[in-house]
Design a protein around this motif. Structure first.
Motif, short mmCIF file in Angstrom:
data_model
loop_
_atom_site.label_atom_id
_atom_site.label_comp_id
_atom_site.label_asym_id
_atom_site.label_seq_id
_atom_site.Cartn_x
_atom_site.Cartn_y
_atom_site.Cartn_z
N LEU A 214 36.51 49.16 -23.78
CA LEU A 214 37.79 49.54 -23.21
C LEU A 214 37.68 49.54 -21.69
N PRO A 215 38.78 49.37 -20.97
CA PRO A 215 38.69 49.34 -19.49
C PRO A 215 38.01 50.57 -18.91
N GLU A 216 38.28 51.75 -19.51
CA GLU A 216 37.70 52.98 -18.96
C GLU A 216 36.23 53.15 -19.32
N GLN A 217 35.65 52.22 -20.08
CA GLN A 217 34.23 52.31 -20.41
C GLN A 217 33.35 51.60 -19.38
N LYS A 218 33.94 51.07 -18.33
CA LYS A 218 33.16 50.45 -17.26
C LYS A 218 32.90 51.48 -16.17
N TYR A 219 31.65 51.51 -15.71
CA TYR A 219 31.24 52.49 -14.70
C TYR A 219 30.60 51.78 -13.51
N HIS A 220 31.22 51.89 -12.36
CA HIS A 220 30.73 51.33 -11.10
C HIS A 220 29.85 52.39 -10.43
N ASP A 221 28.61 52.02 -10.09
CA ASP A 221 27.67 53.08 -9.67
C ASP A 221 27.91 53.63 -8.27
N ILE A 222 28.89 53.11 -7.55
CA ILE A 222 29.33 53.74 -6.30
C ILE A 222 30.71 54.36 -6.49
N ASP A 223 31.67 53.54 -6.88
CA ASP A 223 33.05 54.00 -6.98
C ASP A 223 33.25 55.06 -8.05
N ASP A 224 32.47 54.99 -9.12
CA ASP A 224 32.63 55.92 -10.25
C ASP A 224 31.49 56.93 -10.35
N VAL A 225 30.80 57.17 -9.27
CA VAL A 225 29.60 58.01 -9.37
C VAL A 225 29.94 59.44 -9.82
N ASP A 226 31.10 59.94 -9.42
CA ASP A 226 31.47 61.29 -9.85
C ASP A 226 31.64 61.36 -11.37
N ARG A 227 32.15 60.29 -11.97
CA ARG A 227 32.25 60.23 -13.44
C ARG A 227 30.86 60.15 -14.06
N ILE A 228 29.96 59.39 -13.44
CA ILE A 228 28.63 59.15 -14.00
C ILE A 228 27.80 60.43 -14.01
N VAL A 229 27.89 61.21 -12.94
CA VAL A 229 27.07 62.43 -12.86
C VAL A 229 27.72 63.62 -13.55
N SER A 230 28.85 63.38 -14.22
CA SER A 230 29.49 64.47 -14.96
C SER A 230 29.92 64.00 -16.35
N LEU A 231 29.14 63.10 -16.94
CA LEU A 231 29.43 62.63 -18.28
C LEU A 231 29.33 63.79 -19.28
N PRO A 232 29.96 63.65 -20.44
CA PRO A 232 29.91 64.74 -21.43
C PRO A 232 28.49 65.05 -21.87
N ASP A 233 28.27 66.29 -22.25
CA ASP A 233 26.95 66.70 -22.70
C ASP A 233 26.54 66.02 -24.00
N THR A 234 27.49 65.41 -24.70
CA THR A 234 27.16 64.69 -25.93
C THR A 234 26.49 63.35 -25.65
N ALA A 235 26.56 62.88 -24.40
CA ALA A 235 25.97 61.59 -24.05
C ALA A 235 24.45 61.66 -24.14
N ILE A 236 23.85 60.64 -24.75
CA ILE A 236 22.39 60.56 -24.80
C ILE A 236 21.85 60.54 -23.37
N HIS A 237 20.74 61.19 -23.14
CA HIS A 237 20.06 61.29 -21.84
C HIS A 237 20.69 62.32 -20.89
N ARG A 238 21.89 62.78 -21.20
CA ARG A 238 22.62 63.63 -20.26
C ARG A 238 21.88 64.93 -19.96
N ASN A 239 21.23 65.51 -20.97
CA ASN A 239 20.54 66.79 -20.76
C ASN A 239 19.45 66.67 -19.70
N VAL A 240 18.73 65.54 -19.69
CA VAL A 240 17.68 65.36 -18.69
C VAL A 240 18.27 64.97 -17.34
N ASP A 241 19.31 64.15 -17.35
CA ASP A 241 19.99 63.83 -16.09
C ASP A 241 20.39 65.10 -15.34
N LYS A 242 20.88 66.10 -16.07
CA LYS A 242 21.32 67.34 -15.44
C LYS A 242 20.15 68.07 -14.76
N ILE A 243 18.96 67.99 -15.37
CA ILE A 243 17.78 68.60 -14.77
C ILE A 243 17.43 67.90 -13.46
#
Length: 335
Positions: free
Chosen positions: A130-159
């Motif tokens: 879907l269009p909203e499933q694309k993540y730009h690592d500069i423009d969308d960084v706020d979305r990337i660093v606040s992904l849902p806790d259900t996302a794989i790897h997210r628990n370690v990213d938060k650390i």
């Protein structure tokens, strides 16, 4: 004083290639490598006799804390995306051993599997992005660093992200997509995702496709990932870069890619090549229930190019399929 690197995962596919790339570019660095035991360490010591090996698992937090505190830069690749104890220990060690005036740098390996969260949560398998499933690592960084806790790897990213709260810690997270090509490390030189498809094809006589076969991922060659680790380590020592929050900090999140693929296309390429090499009777594919092939991971990699000058140079994934099929056939005793 030589730059002190503490690296985990030297026996692994990614960590081994990162170590190869770093030592080739900077043999003058002082390397400390965490390996599980002496048996696993033997090929590492033989390949890198000047490196210092420390023994322990990712649960040996006292060892990891001590080495992180002593290092200028930590490169964490050993089960790094999902292992909580080691990430917690690195954060604690870096904070204890460094100050705002002399910070420690943490280069953390994650992966774009984190971007599959929407399809996984909604059991939306096989369909295109879907269009909203694309993540730009500069423009969308706020979305990337606040992904849902259900996302794989997210628990370690938060650390890792929270580690920047300590005045003496600066982090960088790199999330490569599908990685391909033969690694140059001392032990494991084999990737995971594409070899699994090749193995299944050679064992079953057909390549698997999760219907309707429209899911997309991005991809990067292992040698280009190795180059990134070198550039990231060099940036940690460059005063013009290491204080830039776009390069190191809670929003310093990097994607890498050199191409895009549909998993169904990978299966078709593998089946065609396996038949061409006489390993299966015909270039057959078959629809199966395989959620691992059914989620989308769409990353747009701009940060490494803009801030580090990273440029992928490796051959395409499709070009590597013949070698990959031959390698797996030999490994399985079918060649």
């Amino acid at each position: 004083m030589p730059t002190k690197i503490f690296l985990t995962g030297a026996t692994g596919y990614i960590g081994g290639d990162a170590l190869y790339s770093l030592v080739k570019a900077h043999p003058e660095y002082e390397y400390t490598l965490l390996v599980r035991n002496e048996e696993r360490g033997e090929p590492v010591a033989a390949a890198y006799p000047q490196a210092r090996l420390v023994y322990g698992t990712l649960d040996d937090t006292a060892v990891i804390e001590k080495e992180a505190a002593a290092a200028d830069i930590v490169v964490h690749t050993a089960e790094s995306a999902d292992d909580v104890p080691s990430a917690t220990a690195i954060a604690k060690g870096l904070a204890a051993g460094h100050t705002a005036e002399k910070p420690g740098y943490w280069i953390h390996l994650c992966g774009t599997g984190i971007l599959t969260w929407y399809d996984a949560d909604n059991k939306r398998y096989g369909h295109g992005p879907l269009p909203e499933q694309k993540y730009h690592d500069i423009d969308d960084v706020d979305r990337i660093v606040s992904l849902p806790d259900t996302a794989i790897h997210r628990n370690v990213d938060k650390i890792v992200i929270a580690a920047n709260d300590a005045p003496g810690v600066k982090t960088l997270i790199v999330g490569p997509p599908t990685i391909y090509g033969q690694g140059r490390g001392p032990l494991n030189q084999r990737s995971i995702q594409v070899p699994k498809i090749i193995d299944a094809t050679l064992k079953n006589g057909y390549a698997p496709i999760q219907a309707p076969g429209l899911t997309e991922w991005d991809n990067v060659h292992i040698h280009d990932l190795g180059d990134f680790f070198v550039q990231a380590v060099e940036a940690a020592q460059d005063p013009s870069k290491n204080s830039n929050p776009e390069i190191f900090g809670p929003k310093a999140y990097y994607f890498l890619n050199n191409g895009v693929h549909k998993w169904s296309d990978i299966s078709k390429w593998v089946a065609s090549e396996a038949a061409k090499q006489g390993l299966i009777p015909e270039a057959a594919t078959k629809e199966v229930d395989s959620p691992n092939l059914g989620t989308n991971s769409k990353s747009i990699a701009a940060r490494a190019k803009k801030y580090l000058g990273w440029t992928p140079k490796g051959p395409s994934l499709e070009a590597e399929i013949p070698a990959g099929v031959a390698f797996e056939a030999k490994r399985l005793g079918k060649a």
